[in-house]
Design an enzyme around this catalytic site. Structure first.
Site, PDB file in Angstrom:
ATOM      1  N   CYS A 234       1.050  -1.224  -0.168  1.00 62.48           N
ATOM      2  CA  CYS A 234       0.240   0.608   0.173  1.00 62.48           C
ATOM      3  C   CYS A 234       0.605   1.130  -0.425  1.00 62.48           C
ATOM      4  O   CYS A 234       1.344   1.473  -0.794  1.00 62.48           O
ATOM      5  CB  CYS A 234      -0.676   0.047   1.274  1.00 62.48           C
TER       6      CYS A 234
ATOM      7  N   HIS B  61      -3.869  -5.584   0.676  1.00 68.51           N
ATOM      8  CA  HIS B  61      -2.789  -5.846   2.038  1.00 68.51           C
ATOM      9  C   HIS B  61      -2.713  -7.728   2.453  1.00 68.51           C
ATOM     10  O   HIS B  61      -3.647  -7.951   3.486  1.00 68.51           O
ATOM     11  CB  HIS B  61      -4.066  -5.383   2.990  1.00 68.51           C
TER      12      HIS B  61
ATOM     13  N   GLU C 120      -1.398  -9.236   5.257  1.00 66.82           N
ATOM     14  CA  GLU C 120      -1.422  -9.070   6.175  1.00 66.82           C
ATOM     15  C   GLU C 120      -2.636  -9.078   6.939  1.00 66.82           C
ATOM     16  O   GLU C 120      -2.534  -9.173   7.782  1.00 66.82           O
ATOM     17  CB  GLU C 120       0.011  -8.249   6.891  1.00 66.82           C
TER      18      GLU C 120
END
Lengths: 222, 79
Positions: A86, A196, A198
């Protein structure tokens, strides 16, 4: 696998990244403040998401001129794995570690939703645990994710397999050229992506799709 | 010494903000608007008095920070 996460004023996904890395590698990542001059000796350096410097000037532009970037560039040259997610992707393009630029979303609005990703190149250290063509879920949350590169650069990154992830099934949320969601540098040791991974590493949080990216790196470091 | 740096998007780079402004102007009845491209202006005050030195300094600023030359052009005006 030893990891480090660089933190800038305005980073806000750094803790998500710490959590995911600790969960998957079993070791706590090192946190590195942007004013430091050297990165620790690790296998993976992550530039996390957020709004470094409030996106002033251009997203990632000011963070990309931080003191720590000098050593990040040196680490990139020496072959250390570097992941930018990002705002991290924006910082890596602004720093010249990745080609192209990330512009305002074509729809002009901030997008916060789940998209489909296709792994189009699984022969990288970031994607070896995916199958080629695998479609997986991943959340996005950004205002400037519209990937752009001039025609020559685009041809070069497409021809050399530097496009690793594309938005699939008509889920391109930002107007990115060629549905590009994630690219590597020519050497293949630096990856930038807008979504994302994660945030999708635990069943409790809705899925495990993002784990494969970190497990690919873990596999590489083993 | 005062200088002005104007940063604009290169031709061929999509400018969704310019497009939105263009649409809004059309909506206000400005029917003659062909297209709008949005850019940035930086007014910079410099302490020196050598214009040529200032220009090369400003060029370096543009290359290093003020413009992203992947997508943007810049122009420098020195008063």
């Amino acid at each position: 696998m030893k990891t480090a996460v660089i933190v800038f004023p305005g980073s806000n996904r750094d803790r998500d990244m710490f959590h995911a890395l600790e969960l998957i590698t079993g070791a706590r990542p090192q946190s590195v403040w942007h004013t430091e001059s050297t990165l620790p000796d690790v296998d993976l350096v992550v530039v996390p998401g957020g709004f470094s410097y409030g996106d002033y000037l251009r997203s990632g532009a000011i963070a990309a001129r931080s003191p720590i970037l000098k050593d990040l560039v040196a680490k990139a040259e020496s072959g250390v794995s570097i992941l930018g997610v990002c705002n991290g992707f924006q910082i890596l393009t602004e720093a010249g570690l990745l080609p192209g630029a990330l512009m305002r979303n074509a729809g002009l609005t901030f997008v916060c939703k789940e998209v489909k990703m296709e792994t189009v190149n699984n022969a990288t250290r970031f994607s070896s645990k995916f199958t080629k063509g695998q479609v997986w879920r991943c959340p996005v949350a950004h205002h400037d994710g519209n990937y752009f590169a001039d025609a020559d650069t685009l041809k070069q990154i497409e021809d050399s397999g530097q496009v690793v992830f594309r938005y699939a099934d008509g889920t391109n949320p930002n107007g990115s050229i060629n549905n590009i969601a994630g690219i590597t540098n020519q050497k293949g040791n630096v990856l930038g992506m807008m979504p994302h991974p994660e945030n999708l590493v635990e069943a409790l949080n809705g899925g495990l799709d993002g784990r494969l990216l970190f497990e690919s790196l873990l596999d590489q470091a083993a | 010494m005062k200088a002005r740096v104007i940063v604009t998007l290169k031709n061929g780079v999509l400018d969704p903000q310019g497009k939105a402004i263009e649409g809004a102007l059309g909506g206000l009845g400005f029917d003659d608007v062909g297209s709008v491209r949005q850019g940035k202006v930086f007014d910079v005050e410099l302490s020196g008095s050598d214009k040529e030195a200032a220009r090369s300094e400003l060029e370096a600023m543009c290359e290093k920070l003020l413009a992203n030359t992947v997508i943007e052009n810049y122009a420098i005006e020195i008063a």
